[in-house]
Design an enzyme around this catalytic site. Sequence first.
Site, short mmCIF file in Angstrom:
data_model
loop_
_atom_site.label_atom_id
_atom_site.label_comp_id
_atom_site.label_asym_id
_atom_site.label_seq_id
_atom_site.Cartn_x
_atom_site.Cartn_y
_atom_site.Cartn_z
N HIS A 204 0.79 -1.24 0.00
CA HIS A 204 0.00 0.00 0.00
C HIS A 204 0.82 1.28 0.00
O HIS A 204 0.25 2.38 0.03
CB HIS A 204 -0.95 0.02 1.20
CG HIS A 204 -0.26 0.30 2.51
ND1 HIS A 204 0.40 -0.68 3.21
CD2 HIS A 204 -0.11 1.43 3.22
CE1 HIS A 204 0.91 -0.15 4.31
NE2 HIS A 204 0.63 1.14 4.34
C1 UD1 Z 1 -2.07 5.78 5.67
C2 UD1 Z 1 -0.78 6.33 6.30
C3 UD1 Z 1 0.30 5.27 6.23
C4 UD1 Z 1 -0.15 3.95 6.82
C5 UD1 Z 1 -1.48 3.52 6.20
C6 UD1 Z 1 -1.99 2.31 6.94
C7 UD1 Z 1 -0.37 8.75 6.05
C8 UD1 Z 1 0.37 9.77 5.30
N1 UD1 Z 1 -0.32 7.50 5.57
O1 UD1 Z 1 -1.81 5.54 4.31
O2 UD1 Z 1 1.43 5.71 6.95
O3 UD1 Z 1 0.82 2.97 6.55
O4 UD1 Z 1 -2.44 4.58 6.34
O5 UD1 Z 1 -2.93 1.61 6.21
O6 UD1 Z 1 -0.97 9.05 7.05
N2 UD1 Z 1 -9.13 4.98 1.28
C9 UD1 Z 1 -10.40 4.43 1.19
N3 UD1 Z 1 -11.02 4.10 2.36
C10 UD1 Z 1 -10.47 4.27 3.59
C11 UD1 Z 1 -9.18 4.83 3.65
C12 UD1 Z 1 -8.53 5.18 2.50
O7 UD1 Z 1 -10.93 4.25 0.12
O8 UD1 Z 1 -11.10 3.92 4.59
C13 UD1 Z 1 -8.42 5.31 0.01
C14 UD1 Z 1 -8.70 6.71 -0.49
O9 UD1 Z 1 -8.71 6.65 -1.88
C15 UD1 Z 1 -7.48 7.47 -0.03
C16 UD1 Z 1 -6.38 6.43 -0.08
O10 UD1 Z 1 -7.02 5.21 0.25
O11 UD1 Z 1 -7.20 8.58 -0.81
C17 UD1 Z 1 -5.23 6.68 0.85
O12 UD1 Z 1 -5.67 6.86 2.20
P1 UD1 Z 1 -4.77 7.70 3.24
O13 UD1 Z 1 -5.33 7.57 4.59
O14 UD1 Z 1 -4.53 9.07 2.71
O15 UD1 Z 1 -3.37 7.00 3.15
P2 UD1 Z 1 -2.97 5.47 3.26
O16 UD1 Z 1 -2.34 5.06 1.98
O17 UD1 Z 1 -4.11 4.68 3.77
N1 UDP Z 2 -3.79 -5.66 8.79
C1 UDP Z 2 -5.08 -6.15 8.96
N2 UDP Z 2 -5.80 -6.48 7.85
C2 UDP Z 2 -5.32 -6.36 6.58
C3 UDP Z 2 -4.00 -5.86 6.43
C4 UDP Z 2 -3.28 -5.50 7.55
O1 UDP Z 2 -5.54 -6.30 10.10
O2 UDP Z 2 -6.04 -6.68 5.63
C5 UDP Z 2 -3.02 -5.29 9.99
C6 UDP Z 2 -1.66 -5.95 10.08
O3 UDP Z 2 -1.79 -7.24 10.68
C7 UDP Z 2 -0.89 -4.97 10.93
C8 UDP Z 2 -1.47 -3.63 10.53
O4 UDP Z 2 -2.73 -3.92 9.91
O5 UDP Z 2 -1.14 -5.16 12.30
C9 UDP Z 2 -0.57 -2.95 9.54
O6 UDP Z 2 -1.24 -1.89 8.97
P1 UDP Z 2 -0.89 -1.30 7.54
O7 UDP Z 2 -0.17 -2.30 6.74
O8 UDP Z 2 -2.15 -0.74 7.00
O9 UDP Z 2 0.04 -0.05 7.91
P2 UDP Z 2 1.57 0.14 8.32
O10 UDP Z 2 1.91 -0.80 9.41
O11 UDP Z 2 2.39 -0.08 7.09
O12 UDP Z 2 1.63 1.57 8.73
#
Ligand code: UD1
Ligand code: UDP
Length: 361
Positions: A204
Site C-alpha cells: 500500500h
Molecule cells: C495511511 C498512512 C500510512 C499507513 C497507512 C496504513 C499517512 C500519510 N499515511 O496511508 O502511513 O501505513 O495509512 O494503512 O498518514 N481509502 C479508502 N477508504 C479508507 C481509507 C482510504 O478508500 O477507509 C483510500 C482513499 O482513496 C485514499 C487512499 O485510500 O485517498 C489513501 O488513504 P490515506 O489515509 O490518505 O493513506 P494510506 O495510503 O491509507
Molecule cells: N492488517 C489487517 N488487515 C489487513 C491488512 C493488515 O488487520 O487486511 C493489519 C496488520 O496485521 C498490521 C497492521 O494492519 O497489524 C498494519 O497496517 P498497515 O499495513 O495498514 O500499515 P503500516 O503498518 O504499514 O503503517
Amino acid sequence: MKTVMTVVGARPQFIKAAPVSKLLRRQAREILVHTGQHYDANMSELFFAELEIPEPDFNLGIGSGLHGEQTGRMLVALEKLLQEHKPDWMLVYGDTNSTLAGALAASKLHIPVAHVEAGLRSFNRTMPEEINRILTDRMADLLFCPTTVAIHHLQREGIVRGVYLTGDVMMDAALHFSALAESKTDPFADLGIDRKGYCLLTCHRPQNTDDPQVLGELVDAFLQAEKTLIFPVHPRTRKMLSQFDFWQLLQKAPHIRLIEPVGYLEMIQLEKQAEMIITDSGGVQKEAYFFGVPCITLRSETEWVETVQDGWNLLVGHQRERILDALNHFQPAGEQARHYGDGHASEKIVDLILNDGHRSP
Ligand code: UD1
Ligand code: UDP
C-alpha cells in the site's frame, strides 16, 4: 484523575491503541478521538469491534485528501477539542497524518505530547511517514521507543529527554490477540482458503502504488510468481490497480486471490500459516518476524532493521527479478532475538504517562 486525549485515525493505530487504551482506562479518563482518516468499515469499525476498543468519543470524519488538506482539517478540529477539554496529555501513535496533527495541535496549546513508536527512521524523506515521525518526535515530551535502534536515532538528533525504551505495543497486541484469534474467527473457512501452501501479500505504500511503472513491475512479479498469493487489497492499492488497468489482470490469474482487507484477528492467522509474507507494510514486516515467517519486503529500506539483520526479512524493492528470486530462494537465517520487548510495553507506557514521565517505584 488524569485526562488523556488519544488520537487515532488509520488501521495500524487502532491495533496499537487497543492494548494501551484498555490499561489506560483503568486509571485515567481517556478521550478517544478518531480523525476519520480511515473510514471504510473494514479499515476502521471492524477493528473497534474485534479488538474491543471503546467507541471513539469523537469522530472528526476528516476522510481522504491531499496531505496539507487532510492534516489541516484535522488540526482545526483537534484544536477546538483540545481547547474545550484541556487534557493533561495528548497521546499519539506511529507516523500517519493523524499522528502529526495530534502532536502539532497539542504542542501549540502547550499540552504535553506522548508519542508511541518514537525514534523510528527510514532515512527516506520522500515517505510522508518519515516527515511525520521527525516532526512528532521534535514536539513530543514523552518518547516511547520500541527498540534500542530507535533510541540511538533520537540521540543522534539530540533528543534525549523523556526518551524511554518500552518495547513495541504491536508485540503486546500480537501476543494478546493471538490467543483469542483462533477461537473467534476462521478466515480459512470464511474465504475458502487452504491453511497451507500460500504466500500472504500486502502492498500500500504510495511509492509502490502511485507510479504506473512501479506498480506494473510489481504486478508482473505477482503474475509470474509460482506460488499461491493471498492478497488483502488496501483501498489505495485497489484504486490504483483499477486506475492503471491492472485489476482485471490480477483477478484473472488463477494463483492470485484478491480479497477485501481483513480484520486483525483474521490477518494474524493468515500471517502465521503463510509460507512466506510479501509486504511493504511496517506492521506486517514485524508480525512476520514475531510469528517466525520469512518476509520479503517490497522496499529498499526499512525502519525495522532488526528483522533484516537477523536474516528473517529481505529487502527487494520493486524489481520483478529480485522478487521472483526471493520467492523461490529466500531462507531465513535462524536465530531471532527479543528486539521488540516482552509484550508489556503498554504497561510501561501507561505508567509513564500517569506519572508524567517518572517510572513508578
Ligand atoms: C495511511 C498512512 C500510512 C499507513 C497507512 C496504513 C499517512 C500519510 N499515511 O496511508 O502511513 O501505513 O495509512 O494503512 O498518514 N481509502 C479508502 N477508504 C479508507 C481509507 C482510504 O478508500 O477507509 C483510500 C482513499 O482513496 C485514499 C487512499 O485510500 O485517498 C489513501 O488513504 P490515506 O489515509 O490518505 O493513506 P494510506 O495510503 O491509507
Ligand atoms: N492488517 C489487517 N488487515 C489487513 C491488512 C493488515 O488487520 O487486511 C493489519 C496488520 O496485521 C498490521 C497492521 O494492519 O497489524 C498494519 O497496517 P498497515 O499495513 O495498514 O500499515 P503500516 O503498518 O504499514 O503503517
